[in-house]
Design a protein around this motif. Structure first.
Motif, PDB file in Angstrom:
ATOM      1  N   ASP A 233      25.100  36.415  44.207  1.00 17.61           N
ATOM      2  CA  ASP A 233      23.660  36.647  44.334  1.00 17.61           C
ATOM      3  C   ASP A 233      23.120  35.988  45.604  1.00 17.61           C
ATOM      4  O   ASP A 233      21.965  35.592  45.651  1.00 17.61           O
ATOM      5  CB  ASP A 233      22.943  36.090  43.096  1.00 17.61           C
ATOM      6  CG  ASP A 233      21.515  36.612  42.979  1.00 17.61           C
ATOM      7  OD1 ASP A 233      21.248  37.719  43.481  1.00 17.61           O
ATOM      8  OD2 ASP A 233      20.663  35.901  42.419  1.00 17.61           O
ATOM      9  N   GLU A 235      22.593  35.907  50.045  1.00 23.43           N
ATOM     10  CA  GLU A 235      21.913  36.821  50.961  1.00 23.43           C
ATOM     11  C   GLU A 235      22.772  38.045  51.278  1.00 23.43           C
ATOM     12  O   GLU A 235      22.249  39.168  51.397  1.00 23.43           O
ATOM     13  CB  GLU A 235      21.560  36.087  52.265  1.00 23.43           C
ATOM     14  CG  GLU A 235      20.475  35.033  52.139  1.00 23.43           C
ATOM     15  CD  GLU A 235      20.970  33.728  51.567  1.00 23.43           C
ATOM     16  OE1 GLU A 235      22.186  33.642  51.259  1.00 23.43           O
ATOM     17  OE2 GLU A 235      20.159  32.790  51.419  1.00 23.43           O
ATOM     18  N   GLN A 238      22.558  40.368  48.365  1.00 21.63           N
ATOM     19  CA  GLN A 238      21.274  41.058  48.354  1.00 21.63           C
ATOM     20  C   GLN A 238      21.231  42.154  49.419  1.00 21.63           C
ATOM     21  O   GLN A 238      20.678  43.237  49.179  1.00 21.63           O
ATOM     22  CB  GLN A 238      20.149  40.047  48.580  1.00 21.63           C
ATOM     23  CG  GLN A 238      19.988  39.047  47.447  1.00 21.63           C
ATOM     24  CD  GLN A 238      18.932  38.004  47.731  1.00 21.63           C
ATOM     25  OE1 GLN A 238      18.193  38.099  48.724  1.00 21.63           O
ATOM     26  NE2 GLN A 238      18.841  37.002  46.891  1.00 21.63           N
ATOM     27  N   THR A 242      20.731  46.057  48.663  1.00 20.47           N
ATOM     28  CA  THR A 242      19.684  46.824  49.340  1.00 20.47           C
ATOM     29  C   THR A 242      20.265  48.067  50.009  1.00 20.47           C
ATOM     30  O   THR A 242      19.697  49.164  49.928  1.00 20.47           O
ATOM     31  CB  THR A 242      18.985  45.942  50.382  1.00 20.47           C
ATOM     32  OG1 THR A 242      18.440  44.785  49.733  1.00 20.47           O
ATOM     33  CG2 THR A 242      17.857  46.706  51.057  1.00 20.47           C
TER      34      THR A 242
END
Length: 519
Positions: A233, A235, A238, A242
């Motif tokens: 979890d 960067e 993420q 995305t």
């Protein structure tokens, strides 16, 4: 004139640049840190040397003012006795040398590092012998720098003797340099090990970026199924999520585009073929021309309706497809009934009418319900009963169209909501393009709702838009069901999981729902 091909300049990768910068930063910090540490230690060594010299000065002065332990009498200016007693009682520290001068000549001395004899330097001996006050200074020798403190002992207004304590600093400085050299080597090895571990760890951390690159390279216009594996979890995770969401949107967009092209090509080919065929065989007979123009006009109108419906379905994938605003449910329901009456000569009824304000897109709801009403007209005979109604109950708003046509076979409950699908139940089949029910479902989904179907072959069908009600009635008072065919089987075209708990045929209106007689 031939020019040599310019070779591209080598540029390290992202990991190499980051670790290279880190290596330079760490090595620079190590060098600067070792240099600062050496300066601090050398300064501390100088201060300690001065303190040691001052301590020796105080001891010799205290001894000179005391008594001779051999006689018990004061020394009374006997510098030889003072020096002998001092040398007997004190042992010089490492790197220290005691030198004594009596009447301008060297008297005694201790051994110096490197066997350096400071007392045999004529200039130093003359300088120290002529002192009338203490002197602290530094000098350079073959054994390195020396800090010294010279203390003259005066008797009868003359310098009877001079005590000199010298501190050779090379040895201690060498120890400092050796310790710092070891520290620098160890620090360098630690930096190299840390950089190696960082290189491996950076490779692990950048693996999602490489997978992202590989996935992006593998994506083509015809294959958008590749996704980036996501773990953790942080960067990078993420970013991967995305990008996966972006790929999902792109895949949905491309799928909608391909579906639009395929649907348009499939459905428009037939009317184009018909128009072209009739135009090619059209003769000079006026009646023939009139019939051909009428047929071509009808086909072109159907093509226009198909294009409008396809554009509407394509727009359903966009975020601004539904533009909500406050809508009065009773006014919307009655307006729907008035507009639906123009679709065909049927016995139109207002089954029930919910009251209150809802938040929705009235234009989209109008399109959906009128498509359902047009579908009911196409599957019923003139004069047949068709009902339109609405209700608010249990946090949901329902808008339905009920017909008394041939119904829908259970096997077709899902299929008929697909594009260009046409029901095959009963003796009558739709002559439309098969997009009306797909549009109704798209409008319902755009409102975060669904379309439900309750039907049995030979007993008509009821299509219901079930929408969430953000402002449900706090005190509902359900009335009996206005639809006499509410025990029919329900099928949820948008979400079958809720079909049993919230079935389309059960339209329990709240206390503000009005019943309307057949009109």
């Amino acid at each position: 004139m031939m020019t040599a091909e310019r070779r591209p300049r080598f540029r390290p990768g992202f990991r190499g640049r980051v670790l290279g910068f880190s290596a330079v930063l760490l090595l620079t910090a190590t060098v600067v840190g070792v240099g600062i540490q050496r300066a601090v230690l050398v300064q501390r060594l100088e201060r300690q040397a001065v303190a040691d010299l001052e301590q020796e000065r105080r001891e010799i002065e205290v001894l000179a003012a005391g008594r001779n332990p051999a006689t018990g009498e004061p020394f009374a200016g006997d510098v030889r006795a003072i020096f002998d007693t001092f040398l007997q009682r004190n042992v010089p520290n490492e790197g220290e040398v005691y030198l004594t001068f009596v009447d301008g000549r060297p008297y005694t001395t201790t051994r110096a590092p490197g066997d350096v004899r400071l007392d045999q330097d004529p200039r130093l001996a003359a300088r120290w012998s002529s002192l009338t006050a203490g002197e602290r200074d530094r000098l350079e020798t073959t054994a390195g720098p020396v800090a010294y403190l010279a203390v003259p002992l005066r008797s009868q207004d003359r310098t009877a003797g001079v005590f000199v304590v010298a501190k050779f600093l090379r040895g201690e400085r060498a120890e400092i340099d050796t310790a710092l050299r070891v520290e620098a080597i160890v620090s360098g090895l630690v930096v190299l090990v840390a950089l190696g571990a960082a290189w491996l760890n950076a490779g692990r951390l950048l693996r999602p970026v490489r997978e992202l690159t590989d996935t992006a390279r593998s994506i083509s216009e015809t294959d958008l199924s590749q996704r980036i594996p996501v773990t953790g979890d942080d960067e990078i995770a993420q970013l991967a999520r995305t990008l996966n969401e972006m790929l999902d949107r792109l895949a949905a967009s491309f799928a909608a585009q391909q579906a639009f092209v395929a649907d348009a090509g499939h459905e428009l080919r037939t009317p184009i073929t018909i128009v072209r065929g009739h135009l090619e065989v059209m003769g000079d007979d006026p009646q023939d021309r009139h019939d051909t123009v009428a047929l071509v006009t009808d086909e072109l109108g159907r093509m226009a309706r198909i294009v409008d419906d396809l554009l509407l379905l394509a727009k359903a994938e966009q975020p601004d497809f539904v533009q909500v605003q406050p809508v009065e449910l009773s006014e919307l329901t009655t307006d729907l009934l008035m507009r639906a009456r123009a679709l065909g000569p049927r016995a139109w009824h207002l089954d029930a009418c919910g009251e209150g304000t809802m938040v929705a897109d009235p234009q989209r709801l109008m399109q959906a319900i009128l498509n359902l009403a047009r579908n009911a007209v196409e599957h019923t005979a003139p004069g047949a009963d068709i009902g339109i109604g609405s209700s608010r109950f249990d946090g949901r708003i329902r808008l339905w169209v009920r017909d008394t046509g041939p119904g829908v076979h259970p096997d077709e409950h899902e299929r008929i909501f697909e594009r260009f699908a046409r029901g095959g139940s009963g003796p009558r089949r739709s002559e439309g393009a098969g997009l009306g029910l797909a549009i109704a479902r798209a409008v319902a989904v755009g409102h975060r709702g669904r379309v439900e179907l309750a039907s049995r072959p030979g007993h008509g069908a009821t299509f219901t838009l079930v929408l969430p009600d953000p402002d449900p009635d706090p005190d509902p008072d359900p009335d009996p069901d206005p639809d006499p065919s509410r025990d029919h089987e329900a099928s949820d075209a948008g979400s079958r999981a809720d079909a049993d708990a919230d079935r389309a045929p059960e339209h329990p209106p709240n206390g503000r729902t009005r019943r309307w007689p057949g009109s």
